[in-house]
Design a protein around this motif. Structure first.
Motif, PDB file in Angstrom:
ATOM      1  N   ILE A 145      83.271  24.180  47.083  1.00 54.91           N
ATOM      2  CA  ILE A 145      82.925  22.768  46.999  1.00 54.91           C
ATOM      3  C   ILE A 145      83.880  22.087  46.030  1.00 54.91           C
ATOM      4  N   VAL A 146      84.408  20.947  46.438  1.00 57.25           N
ATOM      5  CA  VAL A 146      85.332  20.201  45.590  1.00 57.25           C
ATOM      6  C   VAL A 146      84.851  18.763  45.495  1.00 57.25           C
ATOM      7  N   VAL A 147      85.067  18.166  44.318  1.00 59.21           N
ATOM      8  CA  VAL A 147      84.565  16.826  44.040  1.00 59.21           C
ATOM      9  C   VAL A 147      85.641  16.001  43.333  1.00 59.21           C
ATOM     10  N   PRO A 148      85.509  14.679  43.338  1.00 52.47           N
ATOM     11  CA  PRO A 148      86.498  13.830  42.667  1.00 52.47           C
ATOM     12  C   PRO A 148      86.209  13.682  41.182  1.00 52.47           C
ATOM     13  N   GLY A 149      87.111  13.006  40.480  1.00 54.70           N
ATOM     14  CA  GLY A 149      86.894  12.693  39.068  1.00 54.70           C
ATOM     15  C   GLY A 149      87.412  13.774  38.145  1.00 54.70           C
ATOM     16  N   VAL A 150      86.772  13.910  37.008  1.00 52.80           N
ATOM     17  CA  VAL A 150      87.135  14.931  36.022  1.00 52.80           C
ATOM     18  C   VAL A 150      86.198  16.113  36.202  1.00 52.80           C
ATOM     19  N   VAL A 151      86.748  17.288  36.456  1.00 55.50           N
ATOM     20  CA  VAL A 151      85.919  18.468  36.687  1.00 55.50           C
ATOM     21  C   VAL A 151      86.294  19.568  35.702  1.00 55.50           C
ATOM     22  N   ASP A 152      85.331  20.420  35.432  1.00 51.20           N
ATOM     23  CA  ASP A 152      85.538  21.596  34.591  1.00 51.20           C
ATOM     24  C   ASP A 152      85.442  22.807  35.507  1.00 51.20           C
ATOM     25  N   ASP A 153      86.605  23.337  35.917  1.00 54.85           N
ATOM     26  CA  ASP A 153      86.608  24.462  36.847  1.00 54.85           C
ATOM     27  C   ASP A 153      85.888  25.685  36.268  1.00 54.85           C
ATOM     28  N   VAL A 159      83.304  16.506  48.675  1.00 52.36           N
ATOM     29  CA  VAL A 159      82.372  15.406  48.441  1.00 52.36           C
ATOM     30  C   VAL A 159      83.157  14.176  48.000  1.00 52.36           C
ATOM     31  N   GLY A 160      83.118  13.129  48.798  1.00 54.83           N
ATOM     32  CA  GLY A 160      83.816  11.896  48.472  1.00 54.83           C
ATOM     33  C   GLY A 160      82.854  10.737  48.328  1.00 54.83           C
ATOM     34  N   GLY A 161      83.375   9.613  47.899  1.00 57.95           N
ATOM     35  CA  GLY A 161      82.525   8.450  47.702  1.00 57.95           C
ATOM     36  C   GLY A 161      81.978   7.878  48.988  1.00 57.95           C
ATOM     37  N   ALA A 162      82.687   8.076  50.098  1.00 53.33           N
ATOM     38  CA  ALA A 162      82.229   7.561  51.388  1.00 53.33           C
ATOM     39  C   ALA A 162      81.627   8.660  52.260  1.00 53.33           C
ATOM     40  N   PHE A 195      77.620  10.861  55.780  1.00 56.00           N
ATOM     41  CA  PHE A 195      77.742   9.760  54.830  1.00 56.00           C
ATOM     42  C   PHE A 195      77.226  10.202  53.467  1.00 56.00           C
ATOM     43  N   THR A 196      77.944   9.852  52.413  1.00 56.40           N
ATOM     44  CA  THR A 196      77.530  10.205  51.053  1.00 56.40           C
ATOM     45  C   THR A 196      76.423   9.283  50.557  1.00 56.40           C
ATOM     46  N   ARG A 197      76.568   7.987  50.766  1.00 57.13           N
ATOM     47  CA  ARG A 197      75.626   6.945  50.327  1.00 57.13           C
ATOM     48  C   ARG A 197      75.296   7.064  48.828  1.00 57.13           C
ATOM     49  N   ALA A 232      70.059  12.007  44.487  1.00 53.18           N
ATOM     50  CA  ALA A 232      69.979  11.965  45.950  1.00 53.18           C
ATOM     51  C   ALA A 232      71.266  12.470  46.581  1.00 53.18           C
ATOM     52  N   VAL A 233      72.400  12.143  45.973  1.00 52.62           N
ATOM     53  CA  VAL A 233      73.679  12.641  46.482  1.00 52.62           C
ATOM     54  C   VAL A 233      73.726  14.161  46.388  1.00 52.62           C
ATOM     55  N   LEU A 234      73.273  14.694  45.256  1.00 53.19           N
ATOM     56  CA  LEU A 234      73.253  16.144  45.098  1.00 53.19           C
ATOM     57  C   LEU A 234      72.362  16.802  46.148  1.00 53.19           C
ATOM     58  N   GLU A 235      71.197  16.217  46.417  1.00 56.99           N
ATOM     59  CA  GLU A 235      70.295  16.765  47.435  1.00 56.99           C
ATOM     60  C   GLU A 235      70.974  16.784  48.803  1.00 56.99           C
ATOM     61  N   THR A 236      71.705  15.730  49.124  1.00 55.71           N
ATOM     62  CA  THR A 236      72.416  15.687  50.397  1.00 55.71           C
ATOM     63  C   THR A 236      73.475  16.767  50.461  1.00 55.71           C
ATOM     64  N   VAL A 237      74.206  16.957  49.359  1.00 56.80           N
ATOM     65  CA  VAL A 237      75.227  18.007  49.308  1.00 56.80           C
ATOM     66  C   VAL A 237      74.601  19.373  49.559  1.00 56.80           C
ATOM     67  N   LEU A 238      73.481  19.640  48.920  1.00 53.47           N
ATOM     68  CA  LEU A 238      72.800  20.926  49.098  1.00 53.47           C
ATOM     69  C   LEU A 238      72.348  21.124  50.540  1.00 53.47           C
TER      70      LEU A 238
END
Length: 302
Positions: free
Chosen positions: A63-71, A8-11, A31-33, A40-46
């Motif tokens: 699933i991998v995402v940007p930023g700070v994550v807690d594995d 999941v990226g910003g674009a 598109f992430t939008r 809404a982004v989470l709904e699109t991911v699902l």
């Protein structure tokens, strides 16, 4: 037995299906939008994950995402590009798909993919650097990605390279991402030329074709990136830099100016080799698939 993966990226949201034989069976891009808001982004991911899982009859997902994550908890602690704070991503996706889900950081997953199957296979100490919507790094030592405390390692894009410069979504000013990320170079080119909608890939092509403005924008971005990488090389002394994201996807020719700019900045430090990522801008997605495959194998062995 197939596994599915999402980066999941910003674009874009990038998806793929990996077969048990290690061959990619399917790939998608949506598109992430993020301007629609975090829910809404989470709904699109699902929805994207469910589409791939149904089509492939997947037994696990990554699933991998940007930023700070807690594995450990499977949460996106802070993903500014997506508007996510404390989002329990793994739990939501697992509940939606009803299969085991692996979760991680996009750039660290990219480093894992390049270490196991890509440009870093022969290196015991390298940095994977992804340059796209954001800029991040993963330090890979003896085939293992170092996550840092609380999953916060590798935020190369938030090194300040221009004090007092443009505001960054992280709250700082003059961060590398405000100069060298794909949106940053595109916005700067638009401000200077009034051209709209020119992405980083097109900008690179224009620079190579002799567009002086595009060349100047690219040079500024490369110099800023080289300054940040010089700091990273001083700290970690890698024998290799693997460049992913849109910059890595542009190929070896695009990396020559970066290699030269970095070499000019190094004095006593050993100059590392600089290579494009074997998986281009899909290293993170491939890494997510490998995390899913690891999870599936662990479950089968239990």
């Amino acid at each position: 037995m197939n596994v599915v993966a999402l980066e999941v990226g910003g674009a874009y949201i990038k998806g793929c299906v990996l077969g048990s034989d290690g061959i990619l069976r399917d790939r998608e891009r949506w598109f992430t939008r993020p301007e629609r808001g975090p829910d809404a982004v989470l709904e699109t991911v699902l929805e994207c994950a469910a589409t791939l899982a149904r089509r492939s009859r997947a037994v696990a997902a990554g699933i991998v995402v940007p930023g700070v994550v807690d594995d450990t908890s499977g949460s996106a602690v802070l993903a500014g590009a997506l508007g996510w704070r404390g989002m329990p991503v793994r739990g939501w996706v697992a509940e939606h798909l009803e299969i085991p889900v692996a979760f991680g950081h996009d750039v660290r997953a990219g480093g894992l993919a390049e270490a196991r199957l890509g440009a870093g296979r022969a290196s015991r100490n390298f940095l994977f650097v992804s340059v796209g919507t954001g800029i991040g790094a993963a330090w890979v030592l003896d085939g293992r990605v170092v996550p840092g405390s609380r999953g916060g390692a590798g935020e190369l894009g938030h090194l300040v390279v221009r004090p007092g410069g443009e505001p960054c979504h992280c709250g700082g000013r003059g961060c590398l991402e405000t100069i060298a990320s794909s949106p940053a170079v595109g916005h700067r080119y638009s401000r200077l030329t009034k051209w709209r909608g020119v992405g980083a890939g097109e900008l690179y092509h224009r620079a190579d074709a002799g567009d002086t403005v595009a060349r100047a924008v690219c040079t500024e971005a490369v110099e800023a990136l080289a300054a940040a990488l010089a700091t990273a090389v001083t700290l970690y002394a890698p024998d290799l830099l693997v460049i992913g994201g849109e910059l890595g996807d542009a190929g070896r020719g695009r990396l020559a100016p970066l290699r030269d700019a970095l070499a000019r900045r190094l004095t006593f430090q050993a100059m590392p080799e600089v290579l494009p990522a074997a998986f281009g801008d899909r290293s993170g997605c491939m890494g997510a698939a490998l995390l899913a495959r690891d999870l599936q194998r662990e479950a089968a062995a239990a």
